[in-house]
Design a protein around this motif. Sequence first.
Motif, short mmCIF file in Angstrom:
data_model
loop_
_atom_site.label_atom_id
_atom_site.label_comp_id
_atom_site.label_asym_id
_atom_site.label_seq_id
_atom_site.Cartn_x
_atom_site.Cartn_y
_atom_site.Cartn_z
N ALA A 15 6.26 0.23 -6.58
CA ALA A 15 5.70 -1.00 -6.66
C ALA A 15 5.77 -1.40 -8.15
O ALA A 15 5.93 -2.66 -8.45
CB ALA A 15 4.37 -1.02 -6.24
N ASP A 16 5.71 -0.72 -9.29
CA ASP A 16 5.44 -0.96 -10.68
C ASP A 16 6.62 -0.85 -11.30
O ASP A 16 6.95 -1.70 -12.31
CB ASP A 16 4.47 -0.43 -11.30
N SER A 17 7.87 -0.16 -10.75
CA SER A 17 9.00 -0.02 -11.63
C SER A 17 10.07 -1.13 -11.48
O SER A 17 10.13 -1.66 -10.24
CB SER A 17 9.69 1.37 -11.08
N ASP A 18 10.90 -1.18 -12.49
CA ASP A 18 11.75 -2.29 -12.62
C ASP A 18 13.07 -1.64 -12.51
O ASP A 18 14.14 -2.27 -12.47
CB ASP A 18 11.76 -2.96 -13.68
N ALA A 19 13.49 -0.29 -12.16
CA ALA A 19 14.52 0.46 -12.04
C ALA A 19 15.42 -0.11 -10.71
O ALA A 19 14.62 -0.40 -9.79
CB ALA A 19 14.36 2.12 -12.02
N PRO A 20 16.56 -0.01 -10.92
CA PRO A 20 17.41 -0.51 -9.70
C PRO A 20 16.98 0.41 -8.49
O PRO A 20 16.90 -0.27 -7.37
CB PRO A 20 18.98 -0.49 -9.90
N MET A 21 16.96 1.69 -8.47
CA MET A 21 16.67 2.47 -7.46
C MET A 21 15.35 2.14 -6.87
O MET A 21 14.95 2.25 -5.67
CB MET A 21 16.76 3.87 -8.03
N ALA A 22 14.20 1.78 -7.66
CA ALA A 22 13.19 1.43 -6.98
C ALA A 22 13.16 0.23 -6.26
O ALA A 22 12.46 0.04 -5.19
CB ALA A 22 11.90 1.35 -8.39
N GLU A 64 0.90 -1.20 0.13
CA GLU A 64 0.07 -0.14 0.09
C GLU A 64 0.93 1.13 -0.08
O GLU A 64 0.61 2.19 -0.88
CB GLU A 64 -0.82 0.09 1.32
N LEU A 65 1.93 1.38 0.76
CA LEU A 65 3.01 2.31 0.75
C LEU A 65 3.49 2.53 -0.45
O LEU A 65 3.88 3.84 -1.02
CB LEU A 65 3.82 2.25 1.88
N MET A 66 4.28 1.56 -1.10
CA MET A 66 4.88 1.45 -2.39
C MET A 66 3.94 1.98 -3.57
O MET A 66 4.55 2.73 -4.42
CB MET A 66 5.39 0.05 -2.48
N GLU A 67 2.77 1.82 -3.60
CA GLU A 67 1.87 2.13 -4.54
C GLU A 67 1.90 3.69 -4.57
O GLU A 67 1.51 4.44 -5.46
CB GLU A 67 0.62 1.55 -4.37
N THR A 68 1.93 4.37 -3.44
CA THR A 68 2.11 5.85 -3.36
C THR A 68 3.30 6.55 -3.21
O THR A 68 3.52 7.70 -2.96
CB THR A 68 1.36 6.21 -1.77
N LEU A 69 4.31 5.92 -3.72
CA LEU A 69 5.78 6.53 -3.78
C LEU A 69 6.16 6.29 -5.25
O LEU A 69 6.04 5.42 -5.69
CB LEU A 69 6.70 5.68 -2.81
N ARG A 70 6.93 7.17 -5.73
CA ARG A 70 7.07 7.59 -7.06
C ARG A 70 8.57 7.24 -7.36
O ARG A 70 9.46 7.39 -6.52
CB ARG A 70 6.97 9.03 -7.50
N CYS A 71 8.89 6.52 -8.20
CA CYS A 71 10.12 6.11 -8.85
C CYS A 71 10.71 7.39 -9.49
O CYS A 71 10.40 8.02 -10.31
CB CYS A 71 9.96 4.86 -9.93
N LEU A 72 12.01 7.54 -8.76
CA LEU A 72 12.81 8.85 -9.22
C LEU A 72 13.44 8.89 -10.45
O LEU A 72 13.59 9.70 -11.20
CB LEU A 72 13.78 9.20 -8.07
N LYS A 73 13.30 7.61 -10.92
CA LYS A 73 14.04 7.29 -12.12
C LYS A 73 12.97 7.28 -13.27
O LYS A 73 13.28 7.84 -14.37
CB LYS A 73 15.11 6.09 -12.40
N CYS A 74 12.04 6.58 -13.05
CA CYS A 74 10.87 6.56 -14.15
C CYS A 74 9.91 7.47 -14.18
O CYS A 74 9.40 8.12 -15.28
CB CYS A 74 10.20 5.14 -13.93
N GLN A 75 9.62 8.21 -12.92
CA GLN A 75 8.81 9.39 -12.69
C GLN A 75 7.44 9.17 -13.04
O GLN A 75 6.65 10.08 -12.44
CB GLN A 75 9.52 10.52 -13.43
N SER A 76 7.22 8.36 -13.84
CA SER A 76 5.68 8.11 -14.01
C SER A 76 4.96 6.70 -13.36
O SER A 76 3.95 6.58 -13.51
CB SER A 76 5.13 8.09 -15.69
#
Length: 138
Positions: free
Chosen positions: A63-70, A47-59
């Motif tokens: 929870a959805d990003s495959d970026a190493p930072m995420a 639930e928390l991860m769904e509300t946090l933005r990936c800084l590399k993907c930005q959109s």
Amino acid sequence: MKRFILLLNMVFALALFGPAHAQDTMPPAPYAYRQLDDPAQEAKAQELMETLRCLKCQSQSIADSDAPMAGDMRHQVRIRIAAGEDPESIRAWLMERYGDYVSYKPEVSASTWPLFAVPLLLVLVAGAILYRRFGRRG
């Protein structure tokens, strides 16, 4: 002399681009792709991860990003949830570390209040202009 310049260019390129390449080749953090054993804790983390933005993907959310930072951020969220930390304190920690942009739930603060006030002000000005233009008829 040409060999020396070539060697110097290679050293410079490794010094500049080596760390960035090394980060992408590192193995993912343990909880980047592995869920917590406790379903209730994993639900909180998700639930928390769904509300946090990936800084590399930005959109995408982390929870959805495959970026190493995420993946690193998912790992941090999961280990902190497993340690019993409150999701809102984890959000606050991530916002302190990465800035307000990391959260999809913006907070009004001294630096962000214009982002909330200006659209409201524009709607009021547009309403006043429309009222002056069309409201006095009749």
